[in-house]
Design a protein around this motif. Structure first.
Motif, PDB file in Angstrom:
ATOM      1  N   THR A 182       0.797  -1.235   0.000  1.00 44.54           N
ATOM      2  CA  THR A 182       0.000   0.000   0.000  1.00 44.54           C
ATOM      3  C   THR A 182       0.825   1.277   0.000  1.00 44.54           C
ATOM      4  N   ALA A 183       2.064   1.231   0.476  1.00 44.32           N
ATOM      5  CA  ALA A 183       2.797   2.487   0.654  1.00 44.32           C
ATOM      6  C   ALA A 183       4.224   2.484   0.130  1.00 44.32           C
ATOM      7  N   MET A 184       4.789   1.320  -0.159  1.00 45.31           N
ATOM      8  CA  MET A 184       6.187   1.272  -0.594  1.00 45.31           C
ATOM      9  C   MET A 184       6.378   2.045  -1.892  1.00 45.31           C
ATOM     10  N   LYS A 185       7.495   2.762  -1.957  1.00 40.41           N
ATOM     11  CA  LYS A 185       7.791   3.570  -3.135  1.00 40.41           C
ATOM     12  C   LYS A 185       9.156   3.186  -3.697  1.00 40.41           C
ATOM     13  N   LEU A 186       9.322   3.389  -4.995  1.00 39.26           N
ATOM     14  CA  LEU A 186      10.621   3.165  -5.613  1.00 39.26           C
ATOM     15  C   LEU A 186      11.658   4.085  -4.979  1.00 39.26           C
ATOM     16  N   ARG A 187      12.870   3.552  -4.844  1.00 38.42           N
ATOM     17  CA  ARG A 187      14.025   4.239  -4.273  1.00 38.42           C
ATOM     18  C   ARG A 187      13.943   4.367  -2.753  1.00 38.42           C
ATOM     19  N   GLU A 188      12.917   3.762  -2.169  1.00 40.78           N
ATOM     20  CA  GLU A 188      12.807   3.732  -0.708  1.00 40.78           C
ATOM     21  C   GLU A 188      14.003   2.964  -0.143  1.00 40.78           C
ATOM     22  N   ILE A 189      14.529   3.415   0.984  1.00 38.40           N
ATOM     23  CA  ILE A 189      15.728   2.812   1.562  1.00 38.40           C
ATOM     24  C   ILE A 189      15.373   1.973   2.787  1.00 38.40           C
ATOM     25  N   HIS A 190      15.961   0.785   2.866  1.00 34.02           N
ATOM     26  CA  HIS A 190      15.814  -0.105   4.018  1.00 34.02           C
ATOM     27  C   HIS A 190      17.200  -0.574   4.448  1.00 34.02           C
TER      28      HIS A 190
END
Length: 347
Positions: A182-190
């Protein structure tokens, strides 16, 4: 208080404090002991206490019964020493171990392949190619201190990889999977830790291989099988993939292509709850029972099983008791949700 753990038959010794699980202390010392879930469920780390006493760590009786304890068995990911110990365990060659490390990663791609499965590609640091073994997994470290474990679905490289592919199933109420869908976006960092686990192909055997997956347990099976193709392995391989409906077999066309182009590979999909919409004419029922029908005598094969804990444990029990599979020829990785770990619905 620190105690001495002696592993049998190798004779390796290492210190372990009273508040540290026997497995963790051994891994931290540089020894390579079998493990997977590290939660007292999959039983991969089971060892026999030859002498001494342990705190069993509150393992559920489903995974370590009173009868098991009477035989000296313990799950080393949970058990802690109450004194010096001698523990019998099937150690692995330390040369097969790749020390895990922590690193940042970035979301590069999200591909929904069914209503509840997302294939997520993570980019790893470019300046430090990462090693792992086909079948291993990684942990995503959440800001609240919790971890989520996912098997790596792509093939490793001797030169290291810069991307990893994960198959993530949406779990109702699961905090991380809800975020993914529902909320993950491209280029998101983990932040992740990898590689983890001892689920990998034992290449010192020429025995036929049975690969058994349920749901997204297909991810490490994909990595294992594609590595055998990369290396030109010719051992006969039969892949069983079980799901409830046809949609659960979200990469069936890939598995079919393996069988169509390689005469040593057979693919057998199995549905447990096929609906009219599935228009299914293939095998039905529980996937591990399909294996038993086809391999009533498993004394000469190796089994690699991955998926829901109930499937993995049913396969382990039934294959070894009814089909003569040697216990040391069963290799597994059980996929645990937080509900499985806690015994409670996820918040």
């Amino acid at each position: 208080m620190s105690y001495t753990i002696t592993l049998h038959p190798s004779g390796h010794t290492y210190p372990c404090s009273a508040d540290t699980p026997i497995l963790k202390a051994g891994l931290d010392t540089g020894l390579f002991m079998p493990y997977s879930c590290r939660s007292g469920v999959c039983r991969t780390c089971r060892g026999r206490v030859v002498s001494g006493e342990v705190d069993y760590g509150g393992v559920h009786p489903n995974y370590l019964s009173d009868e098991d304890k009477a035989e000296g068995l313990a799950l080393l990911c949970c058990a802690k020493p109450l004194g010096d110990l001698v523990v019998e365990v099937n150690e692995l060659d330390p040369q097969d171990a790749i020390k895990s490390k922590f690193m940042p990663c970035r979301v590069l791609k999200m591909e929904p392949v069914s209503d509840d499965v997302m294939i997520v590609t993570l980019g790893l640091p470019m300046n430090e190619p990462t090693l792992f073994r086909a079948g291993q997994y990684l942990d995503i470290l959440r800001p609240d201190g919790t971890r989520r474990s996912y098997s790596i679905a792509n093939v490793p490289s001797n030169d290291g990889v810069r991307q990893v592919e994960l198959h993530i199933r949406r779990m109702p109420g699961g905090k991380f999977t809800e975020h993914v869908f529902t909320a993950m976006k491209l280029r998101e960092i983990h932040r992740i830790e990898m590689p983890l686990g001892s689920f990998f192909l034992r290449e010192d055997s020429d025995a036929p291989i049975v690969m058994l997956a349920s749901g997204t347990g297909f991810a490490p099976i994909k990595s294992l099988l594609e590595q055998t193709l990369q290396r030109g392995t010719r051992r006969p391989i039969t892949v069983y993939w079980g799901g409830r409906t046809r949609a659960d077999l979200y990469m069936a066309s890939l598995a079919e292509s393996w069988a169509a182009t390689h005469d040593h590979i057979t693919f057998i999909p199995v549905l447990s709850n096929a609906t009219d919409a599935c228009a299914w004419t293939g095998r039905t029922g529980f996937v591990h029972q399909a294996v038993m029908e086809d391999f009533p005598d498993m004394s000469g094969v190796q089994v690699y099983a991955c998926g829901a804990p109930i499937m993995v444990e049913s396969a382990r029990h039934d294959f070894t008791t009814a089909c003569r599979l040697p216990e040391d020829a069963f290799f597994a990785d059980a996929f645990l949700s937080e509900a499985d770990r806690n015994g409670l619905p996820q918040a």
